[in-house]
Design an enzyme around this catalytic site. Structure first.
Site, PDB file in Angstrom:
ATOM      1  N   THR A 144       0.820  -1.202   0.000  1.00  0.00           N
ATOM      2  CA  THR A 144       0.000   0.000   0.000  1.00  0.00           C
ATOM      3  C   THR A 144       0.862   1.263   0.000  1.00  0.00           C
ATOM      4  O   THR A 144       1.932   1.297   0.633  1.00  0.00           O
ATOM      5  CB  THR A 144      -0.965   0.013   1.208  1.00  0.00           C
ATOM      6  OG1 THR A 144      -1.512   1.312   1.361  1.00  0.00           O
ATOM      7  CG2 THR A 144      -0.296  -0.378   2.501  1.00  0.00           C
ATOM      8  N   SER A 179      -1.623   3.331  10.530  1.00  0.00           N
ATOM      9  CA  SER A 179      -2.595   2.495  11.262  1.00  0.00           C
ATOM     10  C   SER A 179      -1.920   1.149  11.511  1.00  0.00           C
ATOM     11  O   SER A 179      -0.917   0.827  10.865  1.00  0.00           O
ATOM     12  CB  SER A 179      -3.876   2.287  10.441  1.00  0.00           C
ATOM     13  OG  SER A 179      -3.627   1.377   9.373  1.00  0.00           O
ATOM     14  N   TYR A 181      -3.062  -1.580  10.589  1.00  0.00           N
ATOM     15  CA  TYR A 181      -3.172  -2.271   9.297  1.00  0.00           C
ATOM     16  C   TYR A 181      -2.012  -1.871   8.389  1.00  0.00           C
ATOM     17  O   TYR A 181      -1.315  -2.727   7.818  1.00  0.00           O
ATOM     18  CB  TYR A 181      -4.512  -1.924   8.600  1.00  0.00           C
ATOM     19  CG  TYR A 181      -4.391  -2.024   7.103  1.00  0.00           C
ATOM     20  CD1 TYR A 181      -4.328  -3.272   6.481  1.00  0.00           C
ATOM     21  CD2 TYR A 181      -4.248  -0.881   6.304  1.00  0.00           C
ATOM     22  CE1 TYR A 181      -4.140  -3.372   5.112  1.00  0.00           C
ATOM     23  CE2 TYR A 181      -4.058  -0.978   4.941  1.00  0.00           C
ATOM     24  CZ  TYR A 181      -4.006  -2.217   4.345  1.00  0.00           C
ATOM     25  OH  TYR A 181      -3.802  -2.318   2.998  1.00  0.00           O
ATOM     26  N   HIS A 182      -1.786  -0.555   8.237  1.00  0.00           N
ATOM     27  CA  HIS A 182      -0.713  -0.120   7.330  1.00  0.00           C
ATOM     28  C   HIS A 182       0.650  -0.622   7.816  1.00  0.00           C
ATOM     29  O   HIS A 182       1.515  -0.976   7.012  1.00  0.00           O
ATOM     30  CB  HIS A 182      -0.714   1.404   7.188  1.00  0.00           C
ATOM     31  CG  HIS A 182      -1.834   1.948   6.335  1.00  0.00           C
ATOM     32  ND1 HIS A 182      -3.011   2.431   6.850  1.00  0.00           N
ATOM     33  CD2 HIS A 182      -1.963   2.051   4.976  1.00  0.00           C
ATOM     34  CE1 HIS A 182      -3.804   2.842   5.862  1.00  0.00           C
ATOM     35  NE2 HIS A 182      -3.198   2.618   4.715  1.00  0.00           N
ATOM     36  N   LYS A 185       1.409  -4.046   6.649  1.00  0.00           N
ATOM     37  CA  LYS A 185       1.908  -4.062   5.270  1.00  0.00           C
ATOM     38  C   LYS A 185       3.403  -3.741   5.228  1.00  0.00           C
ATOM     39  O   LYS A 185       4.148  -4.270   4.390  1.00  0.00           O
ATOM     40  CB  LYS A 185       1.137  -3.041   4.426  1.00  0.00           C
ATOM     41  CG  LYS A 185      -0.331  -3.385   4.238  1.00  0.00           C
ATOM     42  CD  LYS A 185      -0.460  -4.602   3.354  1.00  0.00           C
ATOM     43  CE  LYS A 185      -1.804  -4.661   2.698  1.00  0.00           C
ATOM     44  NZ  LYS A 185      -1.934  -5.786   1.778  1.00  0.00           N
TER      45      LYS A 185
HETATM   46  N1  USQ Z   1     -11.147   9.976   4.553  1.00  0.00           N
HETATM   47  C1  USQ Z   1     -11.982  11.079   4.649  1.00  0.00           C
HETATM   48  N2  USQ Z   1     -13.315  10.838   4.728  1.00  0.00           N
HETATM   49  C2  USQ Z   1     -13.857   9.564   4.707  1.00  0.00           C
HETATM   50  C3  USQ Z   1     -12.991   8.471   4.600  1.00  0.00           C
HETATM   51  C4  USQ Z   1     -11.633   8.706   4.517  1.00  0.00           C
HETATM   52  O1  USQ Z   1     -11.529  12.219   4.666  1.00  0.00           O
HETATM   53  O2  USQ Z   1     -15.083   9.443   4.800  1.00  0.00           O
HETATM   54  C5  USQ Z   1      -9.683  10.212   4.451  1.00  0.00           C
HETATM   55  C6  USQ Z   1      -8.859   9.528   5.530  1.00  0.00           C
HETATM   56  O3  USQ Z   1      -8.800  10.294   6.702  1.00  0.00           O
HETATM   57  C7  USQ Z   1      -7.528   9.361   4.831  1.00  0.00           C
HETATM   58  C8  USQ Z   1      -7.898   9.201   3.360  1.00  0.00           C
HETATM   59  O4  USQ Z   1      -9.239   9.647   3.242  1.00  0.00           O
HETATM   60  O5  USQ Z   1      -6.779  10.535   4.955  1.00  0.00           O
HETATM   61  C9  USQ Z   1      -7.819   7.751   2.887  1.00  0.00           C
HETATM   62  O6  USQ Z   1      -8.637   6.953   3.726  1.00  0.00           O
HETATM   63  P1  USQ Z   1      -9.389   5.660   3.153  1.00  0.00           P
HETATM   64  O7  USQ Z   1     -10.289   5.138   4.203  1.00  0.00           O
HETATM   65  O8  USQ Z   1      -9.981   5.978   1.828  1.00  0.00           O
HETATM   66  O9  USQ Z   1      -8.180   4.689   2.838  1.00  0.00           O
HETATM   67  P2  USQ Z   1      -7.118   4.014   3.813  1.00  0.00           P
HETATM   68  O10 USQ Z   1      -7.589   3.893   5.206  1.00  0.00           O
HETATM   69  O11 USQ Z   1      -5.824   4.718   3.610  1.00  0.00           O
HETATM   70  O12 USQ Z   1      -7.025   2.538   3.238  1.00  0.00           O
HETATM   71  C10 USQ Z   1      -7.435   2.199   1.907  1.00  0.00           C
HETATM   72  C11 USQ Z   1      -7.680   0.699   1.845  1.00  0.00           C
HETATM   73  C12 USQ Z   1      -6.370  -0.028   2.109  1.00  0.00           C
HETATM   74  C13 USQ Z   1      -5.302   0.456   1.148  1.00  0.00           C
HETATM   75  C14 USQ Z   1      -5.154   1.971   1.238  1.00  0.00           C
HETATM   76  C15 USQ Z   1      -4.234   2.544   0.183  1.00  0.00           C
HETATM   77  O13 USQ Z   1      -8.668   0.327   2.786  1.00  0.00           O
HETATM   78  O14 USQ Z   1      -6.572  -1.429   1.977  1.00  0.00           O
HETATM   79  O15 USQ Z   1      -4.069  -0.141   1.489  1.00  0.00           O
HETATM   80  O16 USQ Z   1      -6.446   2.579   0.990  1.00  0.00           O
HETATM   81  S1  USQ Z   1      -3.389   3.969   0.799  1.00  0.00           S
HETATM   82  O17 USQ Z   1      -4.371   4.934   1.311  1.00  0.00           O
HETATM   83  O18 USQ Z   1      -2.624   4.499  -0.273  1.00  0.00           O
HETATM   84  O19 USQ Z   1      -2.576   3.513   1.901  1.00  0.00           O
END
Ligand code: USQ
Length: 418
Positions: A144, A179, A181-182, A185
Site C-alpha cells: 500500500t 494504522s 493495518y498499514h 503491510k
Molecule cells: N477519509 C476522509 N473521509 C472519509 C474516509 C476517509 O476524509 O469518509 C480520508 C482519511 O482520513 C484518509 C484518506 O481519506 O486521509 C484515505 O482513507 P481511506 O479510508 O480511503 O483509505 P485508507 O484507510 O488509507 O485505506 C485504503 C484501503 C487499504 C489500502 C489503502 C491505500 O482500505 O486497503 O491499502 O487505501 S493507501 O491509502 O494508499 O494507503
C-alpha cells in the site's frame, strides 16, 4: 500463464480473476470469506449484491465460457497453503488475502493483533510455500502507498540513494504507516524483501493507492459484480463520498481535508496487476511498483462528487467532521510513478467518468444503501484504545482474554464458511 489469486472473493480479487481469464490466463483462487463475515461484524453489507462463490463460478462458466478453480481455506494454515501450491503449481501468485481495513485494525487491541498476526502469517506461509513447492513462481504482493506515510520529500518506488556521513547507499525508503493495518503491510514488505534475498525468490511489491469504482470492462452482467463497501470501517474515501451523496448525507472529508493520497480506479488496478504478472523479474529480485492514477486531496474529491452528484438531480452537501484518525491534514505529497508506465501502463478513463458510473450503479442499488445508512458516519477514533463502545450494536463483545496470549481466540465463524 497459470496464476493463483489469494483473496479471490474480494473487491479486487474477483475482478482480477475476470480480467486475467479474459486475457487467456489459467486462473485459480483461494479465500476464507472472512471479509464477508467482518463486514457483517460491523453491521454492514456490500452495496452491490454479490453471489456465493459457487454461483460466481457458475456465472463465469455461463457468461465467459471459462473454468475458475477455487479452494476454500485460511492462509494461516500452512498445510492448506502448501496443498493449494502443490495442486496448482502456479507460475505467478497474486497475494491479496489480507485484512485490508485501517479503521478495522484500530477498533481495539484484539482487532489490531488479529490484523497483524493474520496478515504476517499468511504472507510468511506464502514465502515459505513458494520456496518449497514452486521456487520459480513470481510473487506479486499487494502492499500500500500508505506504507510511506506523507513525508515532506518525494516518494520513490521502494528504494532511494542516500548519502550519510560521506558514504552512499541504495536503501529502502523510510516507512511511516498510519494504522496498525498499514504497519502490517510494512512488516510484510520487509518479510517479502528478506525472503527474496535469502531464498532467491522473484517478487513484486505493489504499493497501491486507494481504490475506487464499481466495475471493470469484464463485469458485463450483474452476476459478475464485485463487492462495494461503504461503511466507515470497510468503505474508502471516494467510494464513500458517492454513497453519502446518494443517501443525502453530508460528504465527509475528515478535518481540514487537505490529506492527499494516490487513488486508482479498479479497472486500472487490474491493468497494473496484470502488467506485473505478465512481466516478471528475470531472476531472483525484490522490486517495488508504486501504483496509482493520480493523487488528490480528499477536499478535491468531495468537490468533484458534489459537482457530479448535481448532474443526477441530487443536492450533495459537504461537512468536515473532526478527523477520527491521527494524520497530517495539510502536507506535501509527491510520489513517483515510473515502473508501471515503463511496462506500458496508461490510465484508462477520466476520474469524472468513473464517478458517474459509480453514481449510476449505486442509484440502482439505493435500497441496499438505505438499509445500512446508520453505518456510514465515522465513529472509530484512532486515539481510543477500545472503540467497541462507539460501535455498540455493530461489533460483538470483546473475546475473553486467554492466559497464554493476547491474541483473541478465533471465533468459530472466523474459520467456517460464510
Ligand atoms: N477519509 C476522509 N473521509 C472519509 C474516509 C476517509 O476524509 O469518509 C480520508 C482519511 O482520513 C484518509 C484518506 O481519506 O486521509 C484515505 O482513507 P481511506 O479510508 O480511503 O483509505 P485508507 O484507510 O488509507 O485505506 C485504503 C484501503 C487499504 C489500502 C489503502 C491505500 O482500505 O486497503 O491499502 O487505501 S493507501 O491509502 O494508499 O494507503
Amino acid at each position: 500463464m497459470k496464476v493463483l489469486i489469494t483473496g479471490i472473493d474480494g473487491y479486487s480479487g474477483w475482478p482480477l480473476a475476470l480480467h486475467l481469464l479474459g486475457r487467456g490466463h489459467d486462473v485459480a483462487g483461494l479465500d476464507n470469506f472472512v471479509t464477508r463475515r467482518r463486514v457483517k461484524e460491523v453491521g454492514s453489507h456490500s452495496a452491490t449484491p454479490i453471489p456465493t462463490f459457487p454461483k460466481r463460478q457458475e456465472a463465469v462458466r455461463r457468461l465467459l465460457g471459462k473454468e475458475l478453480r477455487f479452494y476454500k481455506g485460511d492462509m494461516t494454515n500452512y498445510a492448506f497453503v502448501r496443498h493449494v501450491l502443490e495442486t496448482e503449481r502456479p507460475e505467478a501468485v497474486v497475494h491479496l488475502a489480507e485484512q485490508r481495513s485501517a479503521p478495522y485494525s484500530m477498533i481495539d487491541v484484539h482487532h489490531a493483533v488479529r490484523t497483524q498476526v493474520d496478515n504476517l502469517t499468511g504472507t510468511l506461509h506464502l514465502v515459505y510455500g513458494i520456496r518449497d513447492v514452486v521456487p520459480e513462481a513470481h510473487l506479486v504482493k499487494m502492499g500500500t502507498m500508505g506504507e510511506y506515510g506523507t513525508p515532506n520529500v518525494d516518494i520513490p518506488e521502494g528504494f532511494f540513494e542516500v548519502e550519510f556521513h560521506g558514504r552512499k547507499d541504495r536503501l529502502p525508503f523510510p516507512r511511516q504507516a498510519g494504522s496498525w493495518y498499514h504497519w502490517s503491510k510494512v512488516f510484510d514488505s520487509g518479510d517479502v524483501m528478506f525472503g527474496a534475498r535469502i531464498f532467491g525468490l522473484r517478487a513484486t511489491d505493489v504499493m497501491q493507492g486507494v481504490l475506487y469504482g464499481t466495475r471493470t470492462p469484464e463485469i458485463t452482467d450483474d452476476a459478475l459484480l464485485t463487492r462495494f463497501d461503504f461503511d466507515e470501517t470497510w468503505g474508502t474515501a471516494l467510494n464513500r463520498f458517492v454513497v453519502e451523496a446518494v443517501l443525502g448525507l453530508p460528504i465527509t472529508p475528515y478535518g481540514a481535508g487537505g490529506q492527499k493520497r494516490g487513488f486508482i480506479a479498479l479497472e486500472d488496478s487490474m491493468q497494473s496487476l496484470r502488467l506485473a504478472v505478465e512481466n516478471p523479474p528475470k531472476g531472483p529480485e525484490y522490486r517495488v511498483f508504486n501504483q496509482f492514477d493520480a493523487y488528490y486531496s480528499v477536499n478535491e474529491l468531495a468537490d468533484l462528487v458534489q459537482r457530479v452528484g448535481r448532474e443526477f438531480g441530487l443536492s450533495p452537501t459537504i461537512e468536515h467532521p473532526p478527523d477520527p484518525r491521527v494524520e497530517a491534514e495539510q502536507h506535501y505529497y509527491h510520489p513517483i510513478l515510473e515502473n508501471l508506465p515503463a511496462l506500458g501502463y496508461k490510465r484508462s478513463r477520466e476520474l469524472e467518468d468513473v464517478v458517474r458510473e459509480v453514481f449510476r450503479d449505486l442509484l440502482k442499488f439505493k435500497r441496499r444503501l438505505v438499509a445500512r445508512r446508520h453505518v456510514v458516519m465515522p465513529v472509530v477514533q484512532w486515539r481510543e484504545a477500545d472503540n467497541r463502545g462507539h460501535l455498540s450494536g455493530r461489533v460483538p463483545p470483546a473475546p475473553a482474554p486467554t492466559p497464554t496470549a493476547s491474541v483473541a481466540p478465533p471465533t468459530t465463524s472466523d474459520r467456517t464458511p460464510a
